[in-house]
Design an enzyme around this catalytic site. Structure first.
Site, PDB file in Angstrom:
ATOM      1  N   HIS A 199       0.816  -1.214   0.000  1.00  0.00           N
ATOM      2  CA  HIS A 199       0.000   0.000   0.000  1.00  0.00           C
ATOM      3  C   HIS A 199       0.852   1.267   0.000  1.00  0.00           C
ATOM      4  O   HIS A 199       0.355   2.343  -0.323  1.00  0.00           O
ATOM      5  CB  HIS A 199      -0.977   0.001   1.183  1.00  0.00           C
ATOM      6  CG  HIS A 199      -0.357   0.230   2.528  1.00  0.00           C
ATOM      7  ND1 HIS A 199      -0.079  -0.782   3.416  1.00  0.00           N
ATOM      8  CD2 HIS A 199       0.046   1.363   3.138  1.00  0.00           C
ATOM      9  CE1 HIS A 199       0.452  -0.285   4.510  1.00  0.00           C
ATOM     10  NE2 HIS A 199       0.535   1.022   4.374  1.00  0.00           N
ATOM     11  N   SER A 231       4.984   2.099   8.019  1.00  0.00           N
ATOM     12  CA  SER A 231       4.574   0.956   7.210  1.00  0.00           C
ATOM     13  C   SER A 231       5.697   0.501   6.295  1.00  0.00           C
ATOM     14  O   SER A 231       6.293   1.300   5.583  1.00  0.00           O
ATOM     15  CB  SER A 231       3.357   1.321   6.363  1.00  0.00           C
ATOM     16  OG  SER A 231       2.220   1.476   7.149  1.00  0.00           O
ATOM     17  N   ASP A 265       0.318  -7.815   1.764  1.00  0.00           N
ATOM     18  CA  ASP A 265       0.607  -6.383   1.668  1.00  0.00           C
ATOM     19  C   ASP A 265       2.126  -6.191   1.610  1.00  0.00           C
ATOM     20  O   ASP A 265       2.733  -5.589   2.499  1.00  0.00           O
ATOM     21  CB  ASP A 265       0.002  -5.652   2.864  1.00  0.00           C
ATOM     22  CG  ASP A 265       0.098  -4.138   2.721  1.00  0.00           C
ATOM     23  OD1 ASP A 265       0.470  -3.668   1.627  1.00  0.00           O
ATOM     24  OD2 ASP A 265      -0.181  -3.431   3.697  1.00  0.00           O
TER      25      ASP A 265
END
Length: 353
Positions: A84, A199, A117
């Site tokens: 993402h 992230s 992810d």
């Protein structure tokens, strides 16, 4: 090894990712032909000349629109991050190393994982890059000390936080902040501070080795973050190095988990496993034609009870077991077919592109 020593060892290989994109440049102007005066005439506002500001696009400019974290996994410049973070194919991604320099590298997105992810980037340099080693995430223990490093809030590069493993094999639904979400199974829970921008950064043990990839934080809570266990990454990296892309195996069935409620509502004989069933639309077939499941003889309304000898229930899902397999592997299934148990061997194939 102490926290300080582990950070010193790992920090040079932790990178900050800056996302830039061409965005419209808006300029303000005044329309002398505005209908404002015509609307009110010369009455109440007579004698005044009002102009209403208008806006129009005047070209584009490159602008920083986001940031994330990642870490080098090979000396030739392979980088792991979250999918993402680099999901926009129209954006540009610039990498800053964690060695304190302002040297920057243009990053190319080699692959985005169709399942997890995870994404793999590549940077080029004249010298070998520092990189991180992996530990075995299957041997993590509750209370084990861990370290998270990342580009906190997309602004503070290589920020360090320390905590412990708070939970193992968690299942969560993670949102991407833009309305999308995905189911993540077997993630590691930690109380080490994980913030937006972290992230894709590594979760480390006290040896400075990677045990996970920071992926999500629980909204509205404190000290609850999650990381994908690093053992899920090993096949990803091998696949990219071998094939230049992430190759994942698939079975080719549409299913719903069998629960006690589903058993009672449909008078099934078991309350575990997964039921092969078609989707709401006629085009959503229960079994993909020509898929490994089709070739092995699986049929609609079959219930897959076990995979590789492991019972499928609320603690162990079929997608999680599939993620641990490679293309060409054989998956041993125990199924319930028209009231009788039988076993099938399914040779897994690559997800069609």
């Amino acid at each position: 090894m102490s926290v300080v020593s582990a950070v010193k060892r790992a920090n040079p290989a932790v990178v900050s990712i800056v996302i830039t994109k061409d965005v419209p440049v808006l300029e303000q102007y005044y329309d002398n032909n505005s209908s404002f005066h015509d609307f009110f005439g010369g009455g109440l506002f007579g004698g005044f000349n009002f102009q209403i500001p208008q806006y129009r696009e005047n070209g584009t400019e490159k602008k920083e629109v986001g940031g994330g974290s990642g870490f080098l996994v090979s000396q030739d410049g392979l980088i792991i991050t979250n999918k993402h973070v680099v999901e926009d194919p129209n954006a540009e991604y610039t990498v800053f190393l964690g060695n304190g320099s302002e040297d920057k590298y243009e990053a190319k997105v080699l692959a985005r994982d169709p399942v997890l992810d995870i994404a793999v980037l590549k940077i080029e340099g004249t010298e070998d890059f520092p990189f991180l080693e992996f530990d075995d995430s299957d041997h993590l223990e509750l209370g084990q000390s861990v370290i998270a490093i990342g580009n906190a809030l997309g602004e503070f590069r290589n920020s360090v936080s320390v905590g412990v493993v708070s939970g193992l094999s968690r299942s969560i639904v993670a949102g991407d902040g833009r309305g999308g979400s995905e189911q993540l199974d077997e993630v590691v829970q930690t109380d080490a501070a994980i913030n937006p921008g972290n992230s894709g950064g590594p979760l480390l043990d006290l040896q400075g080795k990677v045990i996970g990839v920071n992926v999500a934080v629980a909204n509205g809570s404190q000290n609850i973050g999650f990381a994908l266990p690093v053992n899920l990454l090993k096949g990803v990296i091998e696949s990219v190095q071998k094939d230049g892309k992430i190759v994942r195996p698939f079975l080719g069935v549409r299913f719903v988990p069998v629960t006690k409620e589903l058993k009672e509502a449909n008078k099934l004989s078991v309350d575990y496993g997964v039921l092969i069933i078609r989707g709401e639309n006629r085009t959503e077939l229960p079994i993909v034609p020509g898929s490994p499941a089709d070739k092995a003889g699986l049929e609609e309304n079959d219930i897959i009870l076990e995979a590789d000898g492991q019972k499928l229930d609320e603690t162990r899902s079929l997608p999680t077991l599939l993620r641990k397999k490679n293309v060409g592997d054989t998956l041993k299934l125990k199924i319930l077919h028209k009231g009788s148990e039988k076993e099938l061997d399914v040779k897994l194939e690559a997800i069609p592109e």
